[in-house]
Design a protein around this motif. Structure first.
Motif, short mmCIF file in Angstrom:
data_model
loop_
_atom_site.label_atom_id
_atom_site.label_comp_id
_atom_site.label_asym_id
_atom_site.label_seq_id
_atom_site.Cartn_x
_atom_site.Cartn_y
_atom_site.Cartn_z
N ASP A 181 43.36 48.68 39.66
CA ASP A 181 44.24 49.28 38.66
C ASP A 181 45.41 48.32 38.46
O ASP A 181 45.85 47.67 39.41
CB ASP A 181 44.74 50.65 39.15
N MET A 182 45.90 48.22 37.24
CA MET A 182 46.96 47.27 36.98
C MET A 182 48.23 47.57 37.77
O MET A 182 49.07 46.69 37.98
CB MET A 182 47.27 47.20 35.48
N THR A 183 48.37 48.82 38.24
CA THR A 183 49.54 49.17 39.05
C THR A 183 49.47 48.53 40.43
O THR A 183 50.46 48.54 41.17
CB THR A 183 49.67 50.69 39.18
N ASP A 184 48.28 47.97 40.79
CA ASP A 184 48.16 47.27 42.07
C ASP A 184 48.85 45.91 42.05
O ASP A 184 49.01 45.29 43.10
CB ASP A 184 46.68 47.06 42.42
N ASP A 186 51.98 43.19 41.02
CA ASP A 186 53.42 43.06 40.78
C ASP A 186 53.61 42.45 39.38
O ASP A 186 53.25 41.28 39.16
CB ASP A 186 54.03 42.15 41.85
N PRO A 187 54.15 43.17 38.40
CA PRO A 187 54.28 42.65 37.03
C PRO A 187 55.17 41.41 36.95
O PRO A 187 55.00 40.60 36.04
CB PRO A 187 54.87 43.82 36.26
N GLU A 190 53.17 38.01 37.08
CA GLU A 190 52.17 37.67 36.08
C GLU A 190 52.43 36.29 35.49
O GLU A 190 53.57 35.90 35.26
CB GLU A 190 52.16 38.69 34.95
N ARG A 203 48.53 43.99 26.00
CA ARG A 203 49.63 43.89 26.97
C ARG A 203 50.80 44.78 26.57
O ARG A 203 51.39 45.47 27.41
CB ARG A 203 50.11 42.43 27.10
N ARG A 206 50.05 48.34 27.24
CA ARG A 206 50.09 48.65 28.68
C ARG A 206 51.50 48.52 29.25
O ARG A 206 51.71 48.80 30.43
CB ARG A 206 49.15 47.72 29.44
N PHE A 208 53.48 45.78 29.53
CA PHE A 208 53.83 44.57 30.27
C PHE A 208 55.03 43.90 29.62
O PHE A 208 55.18 43.85 28.41
CB PHE A 208 52.65 43.59 30.30
N SER A 209 55.88 43.34 30.48
CA SER A 209 57.10 42.71 30.01
C SER A 209 56.79 41.37 29.37
O SER A 209 55.84 40.69 29.72
CB SER A 209 58.07 42.49 31.18
#
Length: 289
Positions: A181-184, A186-187, A190, A203, A206, A208-209
């Motif tokens: 899962d993308m929550t796994d 650390d953003p 990336e 992105r 979802r 994403f910064s």
């Protein structure tokens, strides 16, 4: 319009210095040599040779000196054309975006290089819109991109899709499941690559910064892929990155981005030359399967 026999006769006269010897060189009569020279002079609009009754030698006028250079270059081109026809050398100009050129096309290029008779290749890489313009202008026969072209004179053929996967540089402390899962992740770790407008929209959807590490070209990614850094890349990149960096490869379990498509861009119009190119290209494309 200039005729090759007239130019060849002119060169024979200049090199031999005699109409009689020139006739022997070009396998004709002296009167025919004289006629060809006069015909050439009428076409050029200038006297090229100085011929005096009783004079053994023949000299060039000023215009003849200038035309000699043109005639010699013409002869070289004629020889090259004959060699091209005799050797049946085929030409193909291919363009590609960097990531595809490095990671997808090597078998395609190898197949072209192994062809008999040989294929003379011109290869270049650039951004997709520049490649499309190069195809449209005739500088390239075909281009491989990750974005279709909207040019009215071009056709974009989708060759295949590549799943978008996560490559993760494990820090030694944390391991991730094969399907994550993308929550796994650390953003802040990336590394973003702008694969396509659709990928960028995914992105944003979802959450994403935009303020992350960012690289423009795929070959710049490997040195940055370390210390729990991660990136989303097409599947054709995962094996090379795993080999080079030791990263692990993961599927996105929920709502993955759409696969990235490989497109082949070519001109719409058809001719004998383009049909021959198409045959070469289709043969080499089989090597990608």
């Amino acid at each position: 319009m200039l005729f090759s026999e007239e130019i060849n006769t002119f060169l024979a006269v200049v090199r031999s210095g005699s109409l009689l010897q020139a006739a022997e060189i070009v396998s004709t009569t002296q009167s025919t040599v004289s006629y060809r020279i006069q015909s050439l002079e009428r076409r050029i609009g200038h006297l090229l040779l100085l011929r005096s009754r009783g004079a053994r030698g023949i000299s060039l006028t000023a215009e003849g000196e200038r035309f000699l250079d043109i005639a010699e270059r013409w002869k070289m081109l004629e020889v090259e054309a004959e060699q091209l026809q005799g050797n049946q050398v085929r030409h193909l100009a291919v363009g590609s975006v960097d990531a595809v050129a490095i990671n997808v096309l090597p078998p395609f290029i190898a197949a072209l290089c192994d062809e008999t008779p040989p294929v003379r290749l011109h290869m270049e890489s650039s951004r997709y819109f520049q490649l499309a313009n190069r195809v449209a202008s005739g500088h390239l026969d075909v281009a491989f991109t990750l974005t279709p072209s909207e040019h009215v004179d071009l056709v974009s053929r989708k060759l295949r899709d590549y799943a978008m996967l996560v490559v993760y540089a494990a820090s030694g402390k944390t391991s991730l499941p094969e399907a994550l899962d993308m929550t796994d992740l650390d953003p802040s770790r990336e590394i973003h690559l702008p694969w396509s407008p659709q990928f960028d929209l995914w992105r944003i959807r979802r959450g994403f910064s935009r303020h992350v590490n960012w690289v423009e070209k795929a070959h710049m990614l490997a040195p940055m892929l370390r210390n729990a850094a991660w990136a989303i890349v097409p599947s054709f990149l995962t094996a090379p990155l795993a080999k080079e960096t030791g990263c692990t490869i993961h599927r996105i379990a929920v709502d993955p981005p759409e696969p990235l498509s490989l497109f082949m861009i070519s001109r719409k119009q058809s001719s004998d030359a383009t049909r021959r190119h198409e045959q070469l290209i289709e043969m080499a494309l089989a090597a990608l399967d």
